[in-house]
Design a protein around this motif. Structure first.
Motif, short mmCIF file in Angstrom:
data_model
loop_
_atom_site.label_atom_id
_atom_site.label_comp_id
_atom_site.label_asym_id
_atom_site.label_seq_id
_atom_site.Cartn_x
_atom_site.Cartn_y
_atom_site.Cartn_z
N THR A 1 0.68 -1.23 -0.09
CA THR A 1 0.24 0.17 -0.03
C THR A 1 0.76 1.46 -0.11
OG1 THR A 1 -1.54 -1.17 1.07
CG2 THR A 1 -1.98 1.23 1.47
N VAL A 2 1.89 1.41 1.02
CA VAL A 2 2.61 2.50 1.12
C VAL A 2 3.52 2.89 -0.12
CG1 VAL A 2 4.44 3.48 2.10
CG2 VAL A 2 2.46 2.47 3.55
N TYR B 1 1.91 4.73 -3.09
CA TYR B 1 1.36 6.09 -3.17
C TYR B 1 2.62 6.90 -3.81
CZ TYR B 1 -1.29 4.88 0.86
OH TYR B 1 -2.36 4.30 1.64
N PHE C 1 -2.16 14.26 2.69
CA PHE C 1 -1.43 12.89 2.48
C PHE C 1 -1.60 12.02 4.04
CE2 PHE C 1 2.28 10.32 3.05
CZ PHE C 1 2.07 9.43 2.33
N SER D 1 -5.40 11.38 4.98
CA SER D 1 -6.22 10.55 3.95
C SER D 1 -5.64 9.31 3.51
CB SER D 1 -6.60 11.22 2.69
OG SER D 1 -5.49 11.38 2.04
N LYS D 2 -4.13 9.17 3.90
CA LYS D 2 -3.53 8.12 3.51
C LYS D 2 -2.89 7.26 4.63
CE LYS D 2 -3.25 9.16 -1.65
NZ LYS D 2 -2.18 9.37 -2.69
N LEU D 3 -1.80 7.92 4.92
CA LEU D 3 -0.95 7.02 5.74
C LEU D 3 -1.64 6.94 7.39
CD1 LEU D 3 1.86 6.01 5.32
CD2 LEU D 3 3.02 7.85 6.26
N LEU E 1 -4.09 3.85 7.90
CA LEU E 1 -3.75 2.65 7.50
C LEU E 1 -3.92 1.83 8.70
CD1 LEU E 1 -0.60 2.58 5.33
CD2 LEU E 1 -3.05 2.35 4.71
#
Length: 152
Positions: free
Chosen positions: A91-92, A95, A125, A128-130, A133
């Motif tokens: 996943t990471v 990005y 970022f 919304s993303k990291l 998780l």
């Protein structure tokens, strides 16, 4: 070439100059290392074929492509089971903001280099993303005051 000990002084000099300018013409490279062009080119080809020279790339100005802010991020995760680790890494790594991603020994578990336009983009970022998780235990951001040296 099996290791660094197989490189002689001329090979090291060739590598030094190509790190400085990967587009250096062979004639100029040969002049700088004290060879004529044919043996210099043979050495470069040998270094390429043996994998010492793994490739050539363009160095891009981050500000010119909307990525002027770089943040170094330490990441610790909860779980250490293979499935969770692989899912987190996949996943990471996907990005586009993550320009470098390393699994570390000890703490932190991971080191990221994130490149974005500005602080607002970094916050977006992270939120919304990291930080969302499921494996993430702790994130620590480090903003760079000044870049002293970057080598390949």
């Amino acid at each position: 070439m099996s290791n660094e000990s197989d490189l002689d002084a001329v090979d090291r000099e060739i590598l030094f100059h190509l790190r400085q300018d990967g587009r250096l013409p062979n004639v100029e490279l040969a002049k700088r290392v004290g060879l004529t062009p044919p043996p210099c080119l043979r050495r470069v080809k040998r270094l390429e074929e043996s994998g010492v020279i793994a490739g050539y790339r363009a160095v891009i100005d981050p500000g010119a492509v909307g990525r002027a802010l770089e943040v170094l991020v330490d990441v610790e995760i909860y779980a250490q089971d293979r499935g969770t680790v692989e899912e987190f890494e996949t996943t990471v790594a996907s990005y586009e903001e993550v320009v470098e991603f390393r699994r570390m020994y000890g703490r932190p578990d991971y080191f990221l280099r994130v490149a974005v336009a500005d602080h607002a983009a970094y916050e977006a970022f992270m939120m919304s993303k990291l930080s969302g998780l499921p494996a993430v235990l702790r994130l620590e951001s480090h903003l760079t005051m000044k870049t002293i040296k970057v080598d390949g």
